[in-house]
Enzyme design. Structure first.
Site, PDB file in Angstrom:
ATOM      1  N   HIS A   1      36.035  21.052  32.494  1.00 27.70           N
ATOM      2  CA  HIS A   1      34.872  20.743  31.492  1.00 27.70           C
ATOM      3  C   HIS A   1      34.567  19.357  32.063  1.00 27.70           C
ATOM      4  O   HIS A   1      34.029  18.510  32.438  1.00 27.70           O
ATOM      5  CB  HIS A   1      34.312  21.545  30.866  1.00 27.70           C
ATOM      6  CG  HIS A   1      33.652  22.905  31.015  1.00 27.70           C
ATOM      7  ND1 HIS A   1      34.390  23.320  29.408  1.00 27.70           N
ATOM      8  CD2 HIS A   1      33.240  23.292  30.977  1.00 27.70           C
ATOM      9  CE1 HIS A   1      33.677  24.424  29.724  1.00 27.70           C
ATOM     10  NE2 HIS A   1      33.154  24.866  30.959  1.00 27.70           N
TER      11      HIS A   1
ATOM     12  N   LYS B   1      24.621  35.258  22.318  1.00 27.44           N
ATOM     13  CA  LYS B   1      25.950  35.478  22.802  1.00 27.44           C
ATOM     14  C   LYS B   1      27.377  35.384  22.123  1.00 27.44           C
ATOM     15  O   LYS B   1      27.509  34.625  20.810  1.00 27.44           O
ATOM     16  CB  LYS B   1      26.281  34.026  24.217  1.00 27.44           C
ATOM     17  CG  LYS B   1      26.781  34.252  25.437  1.00 27.44           C
ATOM     18  CD  LYS B   1      26.723  32.703  26.605  1.00 27.44           C
ATOM     19  CE  LYS B   1      27.636  33.774  27.730  1.00 27.44           C
ATOM     20  NZ  LYS B   1      27.750  32.683  28.140  1.00 27.44           N
TER      21      LYS B   1
ATOM     22  N   ARG C   1      33.146  26.541  40.876  1.00 29.72           N
ATOM     23  CA  ARG C   1      34.454  26.498  41.010  1.00 29.72           C
ATOM     24  C   ARG C   1      34.996  27.523  42.705  1.00 29.72           C
ATOM     25  O   ARG C   1      35.235  27.564  43.371  1.00 29.72           O
ATOM     26  CB  ARG C   1      35.351  27.772  40.098  1.00 29.72           C
ATOM     27  CG  ARG C   1      35.301  26.391  38.851  1.00 29.72           C
ATOM     28  CD  ARG C   1      35.613  27.729  37.421  1.00 29.72           C
ATOM     29  NE  ARG C   1      34.212  28.240  37.129  1.00 29.72           N
ATOM     30  CZ  ARG C   1      33.782  29.129  36.037  1.00 29.72           C
ATOM     31  NH1 ARG C   1      34.755  28.581  35.567  1.00 29.72           N
ATOM     32  NH2 ARG C   1      32.380  28.861  36.316  1.00 29.72           N
TER      33      ARG C   1
ATOM     34  N   SER D   1      36.476  29.197  30.647  1.00 34.26           N
ATOM     35  CA  SER D   1      36.629  28.932  28.829  1.00 34.26           C
ATOM     36  C   SER D   1      36.988  30.651  28.606  1.00 34.26           C
ATOM     37  O   SER D   1      37.764  30.658  27.076  1.00 34.26           O
ATOM     38  CB  SER D   1      35.190  28.804  28.635  1.00 34.26           C
ATOM     39  OG  SER D   1      34.880  27.889  28.905  1.00 34.26           O
TER      40      SER D   1
HETATM   41  P1  ADP Z   1      27.870  28.827  31.385  1.00 33.90           P
HETATM   42  O1  ADP Z   1      27.699  29.298  30.360  1.00 33.90           O
HETATM   43  O2  ADP Z   1      26.984  27.875  31.504  1.00 33.90           O
HETATM   44  O3  ADP Z   1      28.890  29.298  32.713  1.00 33.90           O
HETATM   45  P2  ADP Z   1      30.489  27.656  31.272  1.00 33.90           P
HETATM   46  O4  ADP Z   1      30.955  26.372  29.371  1.00 33.90           O
HETATM   47  O5  ADP Z   1      31.371  28.282  31.071  1.00 33.90           O
HETATM   48  O6  ADP Z   1      29.036  27.657  30.776  1.00 33.90           O
HETATM   49  O7  ADP Z   1      30.425  25.991  32.220  1.00 33.90           O
HETATM   50  C1  ADP Z   1      29.618  25.017  32.075  1.00 33.90           C
HETATM   51  C2  ADP Z   1      29.355  24.829  33.353  1.00 33.90           C
HETATM   52  O8  ADP Z   1      31.344  24.217  33.870  1.00 33.90           O
HETATM   53  C3  ADP Z   1      29.129  25.361  35.328  1.00 33.90           C
HETATM   54  O9  ADP Z   1      28.517  24.725  35.910  1.00 33.90           O
HETATM   55  C4  ADP Z   1      30.276  26.060  35.523  1.00 33.90           C
HETATM   56  O10 ADP Z   1      30.252  25.652  36.564  1.00 33.90           O
HETATM   57  C5  ADP Z   1      31.488  24.398  35.352  1.00 33.90           C
HETATM   58  N1  ADP Z   1      32.794  24.841  35.394  1.00 33.90           N
HETATM   59  C6  ADP Z   1      33.281  25.319  34.123  1.00 33.90           C
HETATM   60  N2  ADP Z   1      35.128  25.491  34.372  1.00 33.90           N
HETATM   61  C7  ADP Z   1      34.661  24.371  35.701  1.00 33.90           C
HETATM   62  C8  ADP Z   1      36.072  24.173  35.810  1.00 33.90           C
HETATM   63  N3  ADP Z   1      37.208  24.813  36.151  1.00 33.90           N
HETATM   64  N4  ADP Z   1      35.762  23.391  37.348  1.00 33.90           N
HETATM   65  C9  ADP Z   1      34.906  23.502  37.556  1.00 33.90           C
HETATM   66  N5  ADP Z   1      33.391  23.123  37.167  1.00 33.90           N
HETATM   67  C10 ADP Z   1      33.263  23.882  35.565  1.00 33.90           C
END
Ligand code: ADP
Length: 161
Positions: free
Chosen positions: A17, A41, A90, A128
């Site tokens: 992130h 959630k 990703r 996460s």
């Molecule tokens: P959501 O519940 O919306 O998926 P996340 O917190 O998991 O929320 O992810 C938020 C955003 O960050 C999404 O666009 C996800 O694809 C991106 N993201 C999460 N981890 C990574 C990573 N390791 N590299 C690039 N983008 C990421």
């Protein structure tokens, strides 16, 4: 002035992130990190905890602010005058879902554009969910999350390091 929103759960914030935040902040005028307040959630960190962790980790980036929102993203974007959505991609597994959402948002609000940043190679496997899984067994998460957040994550699992 181009205001963008980077929406997500950030439960917790990872280095993947952070990478997207730093890179997107350098291409838009203002970046709002929107933490989705989704009561359905089951989250590890409360919305307040997530917002405050992200604030702490982005304090040095002048054009970044952090807020939480409920409901439809496009409605919140109207409220704050944002027209760009930032998402990270990703693997192909992210693609189909992200494409659907981006297209739906665009139909709903034609002035809204989604910009996808591809993940940096070293974070392509990182999520996460993986961080929580690792931390819950006492695994080393130092390569996955900002160092300052490690203790807070382990504490959720009653692990002292
Ligand atoms: P959501 O519940 O919306 O998926 P996340 O917190 O998991 O929320 O992810 C938020 C955003 O960050 C999404 O666009 C996800 O694809 C991106 N993201 C999460 N981890 C990574 C990573 N390791 N590299 C690039 N983008 C990421």
């Amino acid at each position: 002035m181009k205001r963008a929103i980077y929406p997500g759960s950030f439960d917790p914030l990872t280095l993947g992130h952070m990478d997207i935040i730093e890179r997107s902040a350098s291409i838009v005028d203002e970046l709002v990190i929107g933490v989705l307040n989704n009561s359905a959630k089951n989250s590890l960190f409360s919305i307040e905890e997530r917002v405050s962790m992200i604030k702490e980790m982005t304090a040095q980036i002048p054009n970044v602010t952090v807020a939480s929102f409920r409901g439809l993203l496009v409605d919140y974007m109207k409220e704050i005058n944002a027209t760009i959505i930032i998402r990270g991609l990703r693997a192909v597994t992210d693609f189909e879902y992200e494409l659907q959402i981006a297209q739906t948002n665009h139909v709903e609000s034609p002035n809204v554009e989604t910009i996808f940043l591809t993940t940096s190679l070293q974070y392509s496997y990182l999520s996460s969910t993986i961080v929580k899984e690792f931390a819950s067994y006492g695994g080393d998460i130092s390569k996955f999350v900002p160092k300052q957040l490690m203790d807070r994550i382990y504490t959720k699992y009653n692990i002292t390091k």
